[in-house]
Design a protein around this motif. Sequence first.
Motif, PDB file in Angstrom:
ATOM      1  N   ARG A   1       7.684  18.395  -7.248  1.00 24.67           N
ATOM      2  CA  ARG A   1       6.530  19.234  -8.010  1.00 24.67           C
ATOM      3  C   ARG A   1       6.102  19.604  -6.878  1.00 24.67           C
ATOM      4  O   ARG A   1       5.078  21.086  -7.313  1.00 24.67           O
ATOM      5  N   PHE A   2       5.544  19.879  -5.753  1.00 24.18           N
ATOM      6  CA  PHE A   2       4.874  20.487  -4.843  1.00 24.18           C
ATOM      7  C   PHE A   2       5.518  21.820  -4.068  1.00 24.18           C
ATOM      8  O   PHE A   2       4.900  22.790  -3.182  1.00 24.18           O
TER       9      PHE A   2
ATOM     10  N   SER B   1       2.896  10.219  -6.953  1.00 20.02           N
ATOM     11  CA  SER B   1       3.618  10.594  -8.273  1.00 20.02           C
ATOM     12  C   SER B   1       3.636  11.241  -9.356  1.00 20.02           C
ATOM     13  O   SER B   1       3.831  12.091  -9.884  1.00 20.02           O
ATOM     14  N   TRP B   2       2.402   9.872 -10.197  1.00 19.31           N
ATOM     15  CA  TRP B   2       1.670  10.547 -11.229  1.00 19.31           C
ATOM     16  C   TRP B   2       0.423  11.673 -11.238  1.00 19.31           C
ATOM     17  O   TRP B   2      -0.093  12.182 -12.112  1.00 19.31           O
TER      18      TRP B   2
ATOM     19  N   GLY C   1       0.663  -1.138  -0.077  1.00 18.87           N
ATOM     20  CA  GLY C   1      -0.173  -0.029   0.305  1.00 18.87           C
ATOM     21  C   GLY C   1       0.793   1.072  -0.250  1.00 18.87           C
ATOM     22  O   GLY C   1       0.711   2.580  -1.000  1.00 18.87           O
ATOM     23  N   THR C   2       1.597   1.548   0.815  1.00 19.06           N
ATOM     24  CA  THR C   2       2.427   2.658   0.413  1.00 19.06           C
ATOM     25  C   THR C   2       3.289   2.619  -0.838  1.00 19.06           C
ATOM     26  O   THR C   2       3.452   3.312  -0.557  1.00 19.06           O
ATOM     27  N   VAL C   3       3.465   1.625  -1.043  1.00 24.72           N
ATOM     28  CA  VAL C   3       4.347   1.416  -2.985  1.00 24.72           C
ATOM     29  C   VAL C   3       3.895   2.470  -3.329  1.00 24.72           C
ATOM     30  O   VAL C   3       3.424   3.374  -4.086  1.00 24.72           O
ATOM     31  N   ALA C   4       2.008   1.806  -3.617  1.00 25.37           N
ATOM     32  CA  ALA C   4       0.948   2.177  -4.545  1.00 25.37           C
ATOM     33  C   ALA C   4       0.713   3.460  -4.038  1.00 25.37           C
ATOM     34  O   ALA C   4       0.446   4.196  -5.100  1.00 25.37           O
ATOM     35  N   GLY C   5       0.420   4.210  -3.221  1.00 23.59           N
ATOM     36  CA  GLY C   5       0.306   5.111  -2.386  1.00 23.59           C
ATOM     37  C   GLY C   5       1.497   6.457  -3.278  1.00 23.59           C
ATOM     38  O   GLY C   5       1.131   7.261  -3.585  1.00 23.59           O
TER      39      GLY C   5
ATOM     40  N   LEU D   1       4.276  11.806   0.436  1.00 29.56           N
ATOM     41  CA  LEU D   1       5.573  12.575  -0.524  1.00 29.56           C
ATOM     42  C   LEU D   1       5.049  13.618  -0.725  1.00 29.56           C
ATOM     43  O   LEU D   1       5.915  14.529  -0.976  1.00 29.56           O
ATOM     44  N   ALA D   2       3.698  14.428  -0.210  1.00 26.89           N
ATOM     45  CA  ALA D   2       3.246  15.555  -0.733  1.00 26.89           C
ATOM     46  C   ALA D   2       4.271  16.163  -0.246  1.00 26.89           C
ATOM     47  O   ALA D   2       4.205  17.487  -0.736  1.00 26.89           O
TER      48      ALA D   2
END
Length: 832
Positions: free
Chosen positions: A89-90, A34-35, A25-29, A83-84
């Motif tokens: 990019r943020f 990132s997309w 789930g961490t990888v998917a999030g 990641l946010a």
Amino acid sequence: MGAHRQQPASYGMPRWPYSVHLALGTVAGIRLASWLPGICQVGVAVLGLGLVLLATLMLAWSKGARGLVCWFLFGMGAGGMRLAFTDPRFLADEEITWQLPEWPARVEMELIARAVSGARRTDSGWQAVVEVREIRARGSQWEPACGRLRLIWRSTRGEVLTGDILQIKGHGGRAPPRQHPFDRDRRHRERREGVAGTVTMGGGLHPLLIGRSSSPVHRFFAGVDRLRLTMEQALIDCADPRVTSWILAVGVGTRADFDPSDRELVIRSGIAHLLAVSGLHLGIFVLTVRRVVQWVAGLLVWPLTIRHRRFHGALVTLPLCWLYTLLTGVATATTRAALFVSFYSLAELLGRRSSGAGAVGISCAVILLYNPHELFSPSFQLSVMAVIGLLLGGSAGRRRTLAGGVELWRRLLWRFADRVRGLALLSLGAWMGTAPVLAYHFGQISISGILANILVVPLLSVALVAGSGAALAMAPLWPGVAAIVAGGCQVAIDTAFCFLEPASNWVGDPLTIGRPWVPELVAWYLLALSGVAGSARRVHLWPALRLGCGSLVVMAVCCCLRLSPPPVMEVWFLPVGQGDATLVRLPSGHHLLVDAGGQRVGADPGRSVIVPILRGLGVQRLDLLVLSHGDFDHIGGVAGVIGAYPPRELWLTRSVLDQLEDLEIAPYLREGGTVIRVMEGSGAVYPLGGARLEVFQAGVMGSGASAVGMSGNNRSLCLKISWEDRRVLLPGDVEEAAEALLVGQHGLDLESDLLKVPHHGSRSSSSMRFLAHVLPRFAVFSLGAGNRFGFPHGEVTRRYERLGVRSWRTDREGLVRFRLSRFRIAVRAGNW
């Protein structure tokens, strides 16, 4: 030979899926966040927080499979939210890793900084990471600052310890942005490490020590750095240089003195992971210590049960594991392995059932939640997939026992064969886990790595890891004993090389397959999983067989699509700095490269840019290499290109042929059977793969007679490629005088859809008369960022704008690709 015993299968819910689903789930999030660069930082954070709260509420009444879903959603929300707050990019650069004054691309500076890590020797000199306190550019005042920089110096003095306060003079700047999909993203790597830029000290300068930190933590790490430097220097003084380079590379990760010929053989054999301190080395160290501790504990306190011996082994190896990690510089790969060992050992200390899959899952989740950018690191991907491959290979190759009443020699033979089978499955599992990652990032896979891992890695890894640790520990106290241990390591190295050289020559060089597609990656791993499931339990045989057949069908379809590309001509303009390199793929599958130059400080553009792009695109061999003229920015990387891709034909002028004699590329040309064609005419037409190649040369007619005074850039070979109704013109560095002659000789024959701008956009080229005859729709400026010539000149770019020509620049967009079909022309630029 009797039948082996089968262990009863357990179909209950295993204990590890919770941590594994948290990691997934961490990888998917992180991947989904990132997309979504278009969503603001607050929006991504709110979405992640909502998923975390939802999963937490669902965990109150969810069990079994629903509990796994909750942990997956929890990891997805936590990964996206993490990641946010760290994605560039943020956030702006200044908000992430530093608060420094205005920072141009390259500036002379002086700074006061504290060393965050001790100095380590590398190929480029000594390196350390420092935290800036004060900074000033040339002629300015001191200003307070905060941020981390990477410090590089080439002085012989390298004793910089953690916590040292240093005064530094040098020039620095940020890492360049990524130029193409197969480029190593140095800026992203530095961001993962919290480093904002690099400062290089020239002229033999070294950091000036002006104080030391009094913090107990810094003093502890400084002691570790001093111990490592002392051991390295003591070993250098008492052992042979070649074996010392191996011991330092395997033991503490110092590869500055490694023999290039040994490095090339190791890489070609597919065991380059031995040269990087990683989880393999830490795993061997931990297993060796555990076995010794369990054996000693069994002798001193007898009888001990297996459980008590494992308890003592875990108790001793846990602190030694982190001590080894500190001595090797707290490398990312070693830290990941140390976390894995820690979770595994803690489970044994607490009396819980230890699970390799559970330890991998929880360690990956911790690392990614601490630094989500690690997900995009090739090192992280390789280490995780190697561990997963080893676990799956080990589960498929569990030991089998014989029934009673079998003769001793048969029992010994059976045990030996079973060990070899288990070792082979472990090697195959690690190779299948890492091969897609290597192909995705580097465009190559090594078949010889399977054989080398079976024959060589056990010998080299065990002997060198144990031997290097013993030699480094004994070198400061007993140099003679350390020299004897180093001699034993030398014997292991020579024995391994007796297998490596024949294996690499028999199997050949690594296969260039290009970057695989996502369906191919998924099918590859499903095929590996089906093999493990089918061999582990017979009840899974038919489902595993169906899964494996489906994966093979997907891979076969992708392979057919690769081998039968659509009828298009593709043109790539490569970002080689200030220079030219253009790759053309014809619809027939033929590849031709026009020029192989470029100027990058400290790097060969052929090896560092052109060859990685060719491998990433799956180019097996160059059919044609054209060198327009002899300037370094057009032939500077030709040695690296020809060394990796000897072309079938080489087109050049007589003057360029004389220059190539100094580059020592003749052996590669003879080995590849290259046909050298000296072009001395203009207007000649050569067919290749259904396309027409026309060679123009200003002032040179078919007889080879040339106009007076035409030399240098004006004698460039101009290549026009025609296929169907599409035309591409690559005019080299012709200037206005040569353009006028070309127009006078060939007129409207120069008309093309796509034009490489002559002479990088110099005001001495791209005359209006020339452009009026070429009539391009698209144009590309091939040049380097911040070049000293000031290319492209403003009047030239405005000239193309007035004519309505759409243009791109390799210094801004990086790699530029054109796909020319019968119906349309598609363009893709940048880091795609």
